[in-house]
Design a protein around this motif. Structure first.
Motif, PDB file in Angstrom:
ATOM      1  N   VAL A   1      -6.590  -4.150   2.229  1.00 10.81           N
ATOM      2  CA  VAL A   1      -6.076  -2.790   2.081  1.00 10.81           C
ATOM      3  C   VAL A   1      -7.165  -1.840   2.555  1.00 10.81           C
TER       4      VAL A   1
ATOM      5  N   PHE B   1      -5.369   6.663  -3.578  1.00 17.29           N
ATOM      6  CA  PHE B   1      -5.386   5.254  -3.190  1.00 17.29           C
ATOM      7  C   PHE B   1      -4.479   4.528  -4.175  1.00 17.29           C
TER       8      PHE B   1
ATOM      9  N   GLN C   1       0.855  -1.185   0.000  1.00 18.97           N
ATOM     10  CA  GLN C   1       0.000   0.000   0.000  1.00 18.97           C
ATOM     11  C   GLN C   1       0.893   1.237   0.000  1.00 18.97           C
TER      12      GLN C   1
ATOM     13  N   SER D   1      -8.685   2.446   2.608  1.00 20.12           N
ATOM     14  CA  SER D   1      -8.698   3.771   1.987  1.00 20.12           C
ATOM     15  C   SER D   1      -8.564   4.839   3.058  1.00 20.12           C
TER      16      SER D   1
ATOM     17  N   VAL E   1      -1.925   0.907  -4.608  1.00 25.63           N
ATOM     18  CA  VAL E   1      -1.371  -0.357  -4.115  1.00 25.63           C
ATOM     19  C   VAL E   1      -0.514  -0.940  -5.233  1.00 25.63           C
TER      20      VAL E   1
END
Length: 930
Positions: free
Chosen positions: A453, A462, A423, A455, A464
């Motif tokens: 994951v 956002f 992340q 937010s 990843v």
């Protein structure tokens, strides 16, 4: 064509009570019938058709027949489906079966051939996609041939000389192999029938030459012996009619026209007036000896796909597959041979295009952790999500149950992959990354890795990063990105494909660890370290400052060359002490918690590693692991500990010898040359393409070795060129290079002269193995090319990076040299010249070696000579080639022990698995290093 769509359609037509075997047999039979049906009319039946194909075949070979998808035929006449299945069983009873030729779209052939091949009475299937390595002899141009391995050396040399004089096809499209090395398995072994050796080189096909006109009893037993001797199921006994050269050229000519092996052997016998060849072969392998088996005849890929526009000649203009050509069908004129060379080159290019496209790609799916999947998911603030990652086909995939599981139809070549998810947004960043191991089967999708994951606030990014590894080697990487609260679902974009083909993963040498240097959502550096039991994420501390200090120190030998006089000179000792201090700071900044604390477990694993794979997310991001120093060191500081350079190191051979024999091994006041990673580890480096410069592809794609080609031959065909500003006439540099590296190593002063010399070698069938370029670089100040980077040779001969590199490098499908691009900080992270590394890798160089700091030719050329000599020494000792990564590491180590600090400035790009062979002339001259 979807591999299972037709099966499902036939299953519906037959009704729900039909089992899978009946469905498959109906599909095979209908496909053969549909191929012979005239447009708008029903086929006349399979019994007459196949009866004619099998008539007169007394050699036990399977008939070659076409196949076309029969779904449209069955939809017009559903009753034809069960009738044709019954006729199929009747027509094929008592026959060796059929070899099906399938025309399939890209990506479908691999699975579909496996399904059709499992049908009753199907001996083999040839299709547009390559067969699997487990069932394919690796037949492609250039054709690897072992020439009379059981004959006398003089006989082999004479036959090779006469073949090269007779046939340009032989010079350009055939590669002689030797029976050793990891990549040396020949496709064709041309041996002697009367040889008494119990074992010979293992090949895909062995053809034993009989004494012309002499009758031989016990053909079957002799074929068995030849096959056993060379480890193959395909063996032949050939009477060449007294002229092996004309006969072999005829075989190659027929194959260049896409004839399978049995047809090529029959035609060659007819062409030289010899008896027909006795052949014992697995019918499943015969069609894999056709060039069209490796690539599609009518073009590759979908419309509009970039890099997939090449097409092959219309097969209608060639003799029909399976037919016996009449004498003269393949004319042996100069024009015909030139056409064959053009076709074979085109085949190599299309095949290379195909292997440079990812067959299976990393895929993602994102849903809220507490909800079931329900289509694209918009990002909401402060929400946990379930991220599912797998490797599968590009495009849409069906989740429906497959009627026939692919795993039961192809050999089991499952690979274990490691998938990581990091992340990139949020604060603080995670210190440990998420990873899962999944299995990738021979066909179809991999297992699924599931990660959690979260937010952030509305309006925040956002991101990843998902990366796929195989045994700590990079395969693919991409980023899932979006904006929280935008109402739109995040998108996943692949930004690096280092290994496009997943079939040959088992042949790759594993690494011990992997490092990925990228950025977080705010653009700050982020380092991911992957070892056997952990994935760790760090924000490197002071990385740019430490690297600048190291590269500045490496400049000193170029600025003050008069001070340096070898390993025991005071200047060299002080330089290595300074580099070790900065190198230890680099180690702590990359892997340590804080200065003075013990590094974490990933750092300890890296200390033990013998090889590391590195991927940088931006072309300007260079991770100079070669300069990392990780031995205990307590020099300088408030107490003023002076430190010293180990006096015993020149008598040692490497890090293991150092640990066993050096009395100062544990002394933290001693600087050890083996403490630098460049002298102790193999480092494989890739960098993402710089799309903004307009020079690169979309992916950091490896031009790596494959089962059919993985050797860089280094010999007398080494070419050198230099800029006058690189003191190219320095006595220690070029006179040594010319003496040690062979006749073709005299330096040239212009790009045109270098191109002419390269073209002459290529025309002679021996392209150069290495280009040693000591260049200056500059930015063009004015004119149409203003602002572009140029490489300069001679007094002022410039080559823009936007210009073609042909014939120096002629594309990834051809044999290209290793490029040593030395001088002028050719790998400095602060200069845009890094584009030269990418440009040359794209153009087909198997590897590029650059320099981190300015160097003088008098210093760097001896290091390059040491690299060539190291290759020669190891090849002579082991009887096989040394891997490129190992050769570079050993050359750095040897040069450091001779007092050449610039060896630490050498960094390599590209695959470390290329096998480098010395073919003579390297390191054998007067004054060669000992």
């Amino acid at each position: 064509m979807n591999a299972y769509e037709s099966l499902r359609a036939v299953s519906r037509i037959l009704g729900g009570r039909a089992d899978d075997r009946r469905v498959l047999d109906t599909l095979v039979a209908g496909g053969v019938a549909a191929a012979t049906a005239e447009p708008g009319r029903q086929p006349s039946g399979l019994v007459p058709l196949l009866g004619g194909l099998f008539a007169g075949r007394t050699d036990g070979g399977a008939a070659l027949v076409p196949w076309t998808d029969p779904v449209a035929l069955f939809e017009r006449d559903p009753a034809a489906a069960p009738r044709l299945a019954d006729e199929w069983a009747e027509a094929c009873a008592g026959t060796p079966g059929v070899r099906l030729s399938v025309s399939a779209a890209r990506g479908a052939g691999h699975d579909f051939a496996a399904l059709l091949r499992s049908g009753r009475h199907v001996a083999a299937v040839s299709c547009a996609a390559p067969p699997t390595p487990a069932t394919c002899p690796g037949w492609s141009w250039p054709l690897p041939v072992a020439l009379l391995p059981d004959g006398a050396p003089a006989e082999r040399a004479d036959l090779a000389r006469r073949l090269a004089a007779r046939s340009a096809l032989w010079r350009e499209c055939v590669v002689e192999t030797v029976p050793d090395g990891r990549w040396a398995r020949p496709a064709l072994v041309l041996c002697r029938a009367d040889a008494r050796a119990a074992q010979g080189p293992t090949g895909a096909v062995a053809i034993a030459l009989l004494e012309p006109g002499r009758a031989h009893a016990g053909t079957d037993a002799l074929l068995d012996r030849v096959a056993a001797r060379h480890g193959t199921t395909s063996a032949a006994l050939a009477d060449t009619g007294g002229d092996a050269v004309e006969w072999l050229v005829a075989v190659l000519s027929a194959m260049a026209h896409d004839a399978p092996l049995d047809v090529a052997l029959d035609w060659a016998a007819t062409a030289v007036g010899a008896p027909l060849t006795a052949l014992r072969a697995d019918p499943m392998l015969l069609d894999t000896t056709r060039l069209s088996e490796a690539i599609a005849r009518t073009g590759i890929g979908s419309p509009g796909g970039s890099g997939w526009t090449r097409t092959l000649p219309d097969p209608g203009t060639l003799p029909a597959p399976g037919s016996r050509p009449s004498p003269g069908a393949y004319p042996e004129t100069a024009d015909a041979e030139a056409g064959m060379r053009r076709w074979s080159r085109l085949l190599r290019e299309v095949q290379s295009d195909r292997y440079r496209q990812p067959h299976r790609v990393v895929r993602t799916s994102l849903v809220e952790a507490a909800k079931a999947p329900s289509g694209p998911t918009a990002l909401r603030p402060g929400t946990n999500y379930r991220l599912t990652v797998w490797v599968g086909r590009p495009g849409r995939e069906s989740e429906a149950q497959e009627p026939l599981p692919t795993a039961s139809f192809v050999p089991d070549r499952t690979h274990r992959l490691r998938i990581t998810a990091v992340q990139l947004h949020g604060s603080p960043l995670p210190r440990a990354g998420q990873f899962q191991d999944v299995d990738l089967p021979p066909v179809g999708r991999s297992g699924k890795a599931v990660f959690t994951v979260s937010s952030g606030a509305s309006g925040s990014p956002f991101q990843v990063r998902v990366t796929v590894f195989h045994r700590h080697r990079f395969l693919q990487s991409g980023v899932l990105s979006g904006t929280v609260g935008s109402g739109e679902a995040p998108t996943f974009e692949i930004d690096a494909v280092v290994r496009a083909d997943t079939d040959d993963l088992a042949a790759r040498t594993p690494h011990d660890a992997a490092l990925a240097l990228g950025t977080d959502a705010g653009g700050e550096p982020l380092l991911t370290t992957v070892t056997s039991d952990a994935v760790e994420i760090r924000a490197p501390a002071g990385l740019a400052t430490t690297i600048s200090a190291l590269t500045a120190a490496l400049r000193d030998p170029a600025d003050h060359p008069e001070k340096y006089g070898g390993y025991h000179s005071a200047a060299y000792e002080q330089l290595l002490i300074s580099l070790a201090q900065s190198g230890q700071a680099l180690f702590r900044g990359l892997f340590g918690e804080r200065i003075g604390l013990v590094p974490r477990r990933s750092a300890e694993a890296l200390r033990r590693a013998d090889s590391v794979s590195v991927l940088a997310a931006r072309p300007g991001d260079l991770l100079p692991l070669e300069l990392v120093y990780d031995k205990p060191l307590r020099v300088g500081g408030p107490l003023g500990i002076p430190g010293r350079l180990c006096a015993d190191a020149p008598a040692l051979t490497g890090p293991r010898d150092c640990a066993a024999r050096c009395p100062g091994h544990g002394d933290d006041g001693v600087v050890c040359p083996f403490g630098f990673w460049g002298a102790s580890k193999v480092i494989e480096r890739y960098v993402h393409a710089d799309r903004s410069a307009g020079l690169a592809k979309d992916f950091a794609l490896a031009i790596g070795p494959a089962a059919r080609r993985g050797t860089i031959e280094v010999g007398t065909s080494l070419l050198t060129a230099a800029c006058d500003r690189a003191d190219r006439n320095a006595q220690r540099a070029w006179s040594t290079a010319v003496r040690l590296l062979g006749a073709e190593s005299a330096p040239v002063a212009t790009w045109r002269e270098l191109a002419h010399r390269t073209q002459r070698l290529r025309d002679g069938g021996e392209p150069p193995g290495v280009l040693l370029l000591v260049v200056h670089s500059e930015t063009v100040p004015s004119g149409p090319a203003r602002g572009t980077i140029c490489l300069v040779l001679g007094e002022d001969d410039r080559l823009s990076l936007h210009e073609t590199l042909d014939p120096l490098l002629t594309g990834p499908a051809e044999l290209n040299p290793l490029v040593l691009l030395l001088g002028c900080r050719t790998a400095d992270h602060r200069t845009p010249l890094l584009g030269a590394q990418l440009r040359m890798l794209e153009a087909g160089a198997p590897g590029v070696v650059g320099t981190l700091a300015p160097v003088l030719a008098r210093h760097i050329v001896p290091v390059a000579v040491e690299l060539m000599a190291e290759i020669a020494r190891m090849a002579g000792q082991a009887g096989a080639g040394l891997l490129l990564g190992e050769a570079l590491t050993r050359a750095r180590r040897t040069s450091l022990l001779k007092g050449e600090a610039c060896a630490l400035a050498l960094v390599g790009y590209g695959d470390t698995d290329w096998e480098v062979r010395a073919v003579g002339g390297v390191g054998t001259g007067e004054g060669a290093p000992e």
